[in-house]
Design a protein around this motif. Structure first.
Motif, PDB file in Angstrom:
ATOM      1  N   ALA A  32      52.762  61.665 -86.182  1.00  0.00           N
ATOM      2  CA  ALA A  32      52.792  63.282 -85.671  1.00  0.00           C
ATOM      3  C   ALA A  32      53.305  63.466 -84.248  1.00  0.00           C
ATOM      4  O   ALA A  32      53.379  64.412 -84.134  1.00  0.00           O
ATOM      5  N   ASP A  33      54.542  62.358 -84.249  1.00  0.00           N
ATOM      6  CA  ASP A  33      55.324  62.640 -82.498  1.00  0.00           C
ATOM      7  C   ASP A  33      55.629  63.905 -82.282  1.00  0.00           C
ATOM      8  O   ASP A  33      55.517  65.129 -81.463  1.00  0.00           O
ATOM      9  N   ASP A  34      55.967  63.935 -83.472  1.00  0.00           N
ATOM     10  CA  ASP A  34      57.193  65.202 -83.612  1.00  0.00           C
ATOM     11  C   ASP A  34      56.171  66.908 -84.583  1.00  0.00           C
ATOM     12  O   ASP A  34      57.095  67.679 -84.496  1.00  0.00           O
ATOM     13  N   LEU A  35      55.396  66.510 -84.588  1.00  0.00           N
ATOM     14  CA  LEU A  35      54.179  67.752 -84.879  1.00  0.00           C
ATOM     15  C   LEU A  35      53.872  68.197 -83.682  1.00  0.00           C
ATOM     16  O   LEU A  35      53.467  68.570 -83.009  1.00  0.00           O
ATOM     17  N   ASP A  36      53.936  69.967 -84.241  1.00  0.00           N
ATOM     18  CA  ASP A  36      53.989  70.431 -82.707  1.00  0.00           C
ATOM     19  C   ASP A  36      52.147  71.170 -82.660  1.00  0.00           C
ATOM     20  O   ASP A  36      51.965  70.932 -83.964  1.00  0.00           O
ATOM     21  N   MET A  40      49.874  70.892 -86.495  1.00  0.00           N
ATOM     22  CA  MET A  40      48.664  70.297 -86.244  1.00  0.00           C
ATOM     23  C   MET A  40      46.908  70.793 -86.241  1.00  0.00           C
ATOM     24  O   MET A  40      46.425  70.908 -87.867  1.00  0.00           O
ATOM     25  N   ALA A  41      46.752  71.705 -85.913  1.00  0.00           N
ATOM     26  CA  ALA A  41      45.496  72.957 -86.530  1.00  0.00           C
ATOM     27  C   ALA A  41      45.200  73.541 -88.216  1.00  0.00           C
ATOM     28  O   ALA A  41      44.676  74.269 -88.477  1.00  0.00           O
ATOM     29  N   LYS A  42      47.237  73.702 -88.715  1.00  0.00           N
ATOM     30  CA  LYS A  42      47.404  74.653 -89.360  1.00  0.00           C
ATOM     31  C   LYS A  42      46.390  73.593 -90.722  1.00  0.00           C
ATOM     32  O   LYS A  42      45.501  73.875 -91.684  1.00  0.00           O
ATOM     33  N   PHE A  43      47.333  72.151 -91.090  1.00  0.00           N
ATOM     34  CA  PHE A  43      46.529  71.851 -91.631  1.00  0.00           C
ATOM     35  C   PHE A  43      44.933  71.336 -91.420  1.00  0.00           C
ATOM     36  O   PHE A  43      44.442  70.829 -92.562  1.00  0.00           O
ATOM     37  N   SER A  50      35.400  68.469 -91.067  1.00  0.00           N
ATOM     38  CA  SER A  50      34.685  68.607 -89.810  1.00  0.00           C
ATOM     39  C   SER A  50      35.690  67.956 -89.174  1.00  0.00           C
ATOM     40  O   SER A  50      35.739  68.815 -87.922  1.00  0.00           O
ATOM     41  N   GLU A  51      36.504  67.366 -89.032  1.00  0.00           N
ATOM     42  CA  GLU A  51      37.933  66.428 -88.063  1.00  0.00           C
ATOM     43  C   GLU A  51      38.856  66.224 -88.709  1.00  0.00           C
ATOM     44  O   GLU A  51      38.540  65.105 -89.651  1.00  0.00           O
ATOM     45  N   THR A  52      40.046  66.586 -88.395  1.00  0.00           N
ATOM     46  CA  THR A  52      41.187  66.165 -89.046  1.00  0.00           C
ATOM     47  C   THR A  52      42.185  65.112 -87.985  1.00  0.00           C
ATOM     48  O   THR A  52      42.257  66.104 -86.375  1.00  0.00           O
ATOM     49  N   THR A  53      42.248  64.188 -87.561  1.00  0.00           N
ATOM     50  CA  THR A  53      43.309  63.507 -86.362  1.00  0.00           C
ATOM     51  C   THR A  53      45.026  63.276 -86.796  1.00  0.00           C
ATOM     52  O   THR A  53      44.802  62.146 -87.692  1.00  0.00           O
ATOM     53  N   PHE A  54      45.769  62.894 -85.754  1.00  0.00           N
ATOM     54  CA  PHE A  54      46.416  63.083 -85.864  1.00  0.00           C
ATOM     55  C   PHE A  54      47.081  61.853 -84.986  1.00  0.00           C
ATOM     56  O   PHE A  54      47.313  61.857 -83.533  1.00  0.00           O
ATOM     57  N   LEU A  55      47.997  60.549 -84.795  1.00  0.00           N
ATOM     58  CA  LEU A  55      47.862  59.632 -84.683  1.00  0.00           C
ATOM     59  C   LEU A  55      49.877  58.875 -83.925  1.00  0.00           C
ATOM     60  O   LEU A  55      50.544  59.273 -84.610  1.00  0.00           O
ATOM     61  N   LEU A  56      49.668  59.665 -82.699  1.00  0.00           N
ATOM     62  CA  LEU A  56      51.168  59.277 -82.077  1.00  0.00           C
ATOM     63  C   LEU A  56      51.185  58.170 -81.038  1.00  0.00           C
ATOM     64  O   LEU A  56      50.102  57.365 -80.709  1.00  0.00           O
ATOM     65  N   LYS A  57      52.087  58.721 -80.615  1.00  0.00           N
ATOM     66  CA  LYS A  57      52.605  57.392 -79.549  1.00  0.00           C
ATOM     67  C   LYS A  57      51.398  57.456 -78.042  1.00  0.00           C
ATOM     68  O   LYS A  57      51.333  58.493 -77.989  1.00  0.00           O
TER      69      LYS A  57
END
Length: 280
Positions: A32-36, A40-43, A50-57
């Motif tokens: 998800a590094d190139d997601l703003d 992320m908030a919209k998705f 209750s939570e959604t996570t995005f994994l980055l370097k």
């Protein structure tokens, strides 16, 4: 500027349960590094979990990956079930399988996560706020949960990021019989806990969590980590115990807590329910 759409690996997992549909679901988006932030908030709002996570370097030495954690309404600096669920997804989708310890980077810092067979446990972070709850706020909570003073044994802030406050009640029945008025406690994050005096499938405590967004969370890692810090420091819990959460919602979450010297570990099982790709 919204990032160009592409397919990314995706999992939806069930945390604090060895069986699907019994714990707390989490959506995990990889790469998800190139997601703003707006995307992320919209998705996260769209998943309505209750939570959604995005994994980055990671951006700091020693961390294995970085995670950003979103509710449908806001970003959180730390949360427990997203920590374990994100680690499970990272490992199953190519993370370092031979490692017994993983280091996660999030907004509260570096979180250590241990692997012990099928169980993942995170090192409970230090409390950002502890101690007495303001009388006015406590009255709001008591009224909103319809609790009488004799039902409450102790109260405290147990905030390790999300903003939890906690009430220790007399009995499991007192916990399960609470019917919250979410309008009355709007904007507050409140956990309630009580010891189980009877033998209920090897469970020592019953826990419930009422969120600031107006719903009950099925199984909550951050709250249980805060509760563990509070209960253990006041000799109100043994050095190793199991808490049940989600009973009132028809779930069977199990949170395993153990103290090792000055460290407190909070863990459970994670099960993959959905695996594929998402276009974001």
């Amino acid at each position: 500027m919204i990032a160009k759409t592409k397919t990314r690996k995706f999992q939806q997992v069930d945390v604090f349960s060895s069986q699907s549909l019994s714990g707390n679901p989490l959506a995990v988006v990889m790469d998800a590094d190139d997601l703003d932030t707006a995307t992320m908030a919209k998705f996260a709002n769209w998943t309505n979990l209750s939570e959604t996570t995005f994994l980055l370097k990671p951006t700091v030495p020693n961390a294995d990956y970085r995670v950003r954690i979103f509710t449908p309404q806001q970003e959180l600096p730390f949360a427990g079930h997203p920590t374990l669920g994100s680690c499970h997804a990272w490992l199953s989708l190519g993370g370092k399988q031979g490692r017994t310890e993983v280091i996660q980077q999030c907004d509260v810092g570096l979180i250590r996560i241990k692997r012990d067979g099928d169980t993942l446990s995170f090192l409970a972070p230090n409390l950002l706020k502890a101690g007495p709850i303001d009388n006015e706020i406590l009255k709001q909570i008591m009224d909103g949960l319809k609790l009488s003073p004799e039902m409450v044994v102790a109260t405290s802030w147990v905030d390790n990021g999300p903003g939890w406050m906690a009430l220790l009640l007399r009995s499991r029945d007192d916990v399960l019989n609470v019917h919250p008025d979410f309008r009355a406690i709007s904007g507050l994050r409140v956990g309630i806990v009580a010891p189980c005096s009877e033998d209920i499938a090897n469970v020592d405590f019953e826990v419930r969590a009422f969120t600031a967004a107006g719903f009950e969370d099925p199984v909550t890692g951050s709250l249980n980590a805060g509760l563990a810090k509070w209960l253990l420091s006041n000799n109100k819990a043994p050095s190793s115990y199991v808490a049940a959460q989600g009973t009132a919602l028809g779930r069977a979450g199990r949170i395993h807590v153990r103290q090792e010297a000055d460290d407190i570990w909070v863990g459970g099982n994670v099960t993959t329910c959905i695996e594929g790709v998402v276009a974001l």
